[in-house]
Design a protein around this motif. Structure first.
Motif: not given
Length: 292
Positions: A28, A49, A228, A230, A281, A283
């Motif tokens: 990040s 992120e 969090n 990812r 991606y 999150t």
């Protein structure tokens, strides 16, 4: 001399005491700046992120509150950022307040994005419609303009504090640039990301982690966390990588988050305007909270 935060009837204005510092972390990007000095130092941080996505965190003494949630206001617009969660920072007595998902948009567009998210959450088994590229570009431009126009942030703690940030435009732009580099290092093409109209979609993400997954030692110790995650999803919808990030000390939460997502999550891959499926991606934010 640092401004006093004691028994102020009006908000205490706190000037910056450091430059913006950009930290290219492994998974990040973090942008931080100090305000005030000594015992009155307050650190403001934005962590991202991915481009356009970020959390806001303030840590310092004099930010204490009796409320479960704290609001922040971006000035001069007065736009409110709600749902800041206060906690005592690890290893000392400073107060930390975290706002997840700070979008930095004017209220009209922030309401539109909020409505879009609520609509998706209301029908967790129905994939949302594509987001037109023109609409995405409008939101990106509005975010930059909003950051540029913002010159102060008010924290509505027990004794309100105004951080004299100056224009956030260049600082947030540098954070987004860092996030693009981070994505590339992580295996995501940020230029391809710019062309996606249907992001990675997940079915019933609220079922991935249950109360039974709360780490036993953390539960017995009374520890809570917010993580969090990812997740890298290939063009076939398969998870190829998961990284969990937390601002709390206990890493057991990070491990269980990625373990359960990898085991249970079902994804549909991202799509371009012509329907081409591409790697991207996803999150997700997981909050571990003990019921009282």
């Amino acid at each position: 001399m640092a401004p006093s935060l004691i028994a102020a009837a009006e908000p205490v204005r706190v000037p910056p005491s450091t430059k913006w510092i950009l930290d290219f972390a492994e998974n990040s990007c973090k942008l931080s700046r100090g305000f005030g000095e000594g015992a009155h130092l307050i650190v403001l941080s934005f962590e991202s992120e991915g481009p356009g996505s970020m959390d806001m965190l303030v840590i310092g003494r004099g930010l204490d509150t009796m409320k479960d949630e704290v609001s922040a206001r971006f000035l001069p617009s007065g736009t409110v950022l709600d749902h800041g969660r206060p906690a005592v920072a690890a290893n000392d007595s400073r107060t930390a307040i975290l706002w997840g998902g700070a979008r930095l948009l004017p209220k009209s567009l922030d309401d539109r994005v909020e409505a879009r998210d609520k609509s998706a959450n209301a029908a967790p088994r129905t994939r949302p419609a594509p987001i037109p590229k023109a609409q995405q570009d409008e939101e990106k431009a509005a975010r930059h303009a909003f950051a540029t126009a913002t010159t102060e942030i008010r924290i509505d703690s027990r004794r309100p504090v105004i951080l004299e940030t100056g224009s956030l435009g260049e600082a947030i732009e540098s954070l987004d640039d860092c996030a693009r580099v981070s994505l590339r290092d992580w295996g995501v093409d940020p230029d391809m990301e710019d062309r996606i109209v249907r992001p990675v979609w997940a079915v019933d993400s609220n079922r991935w982690i249950s109360p039974n997954d709360y780490p036993g030692e953390m539960l017995r110790g009374g520890h809570e966390s917010e993580v969090n995650a990812r997740v890298l999803v290939d063009a076939g919808g398969h998870v190829t990588k998961c990284t969990s990030l937390s601002r709390y000390e206990q890493k057991e939460f990070n491990k269980v988050t990625c373990d359960k997502i990898t085991q249970r999550a079902i994804f549909s891959p991202a799509e371009l305007a012509d329907g081409t499926k591409v790697a991207s991606y996803y999150t997700v934010r997981v909050r571990f909270k003990i019921a009282h």
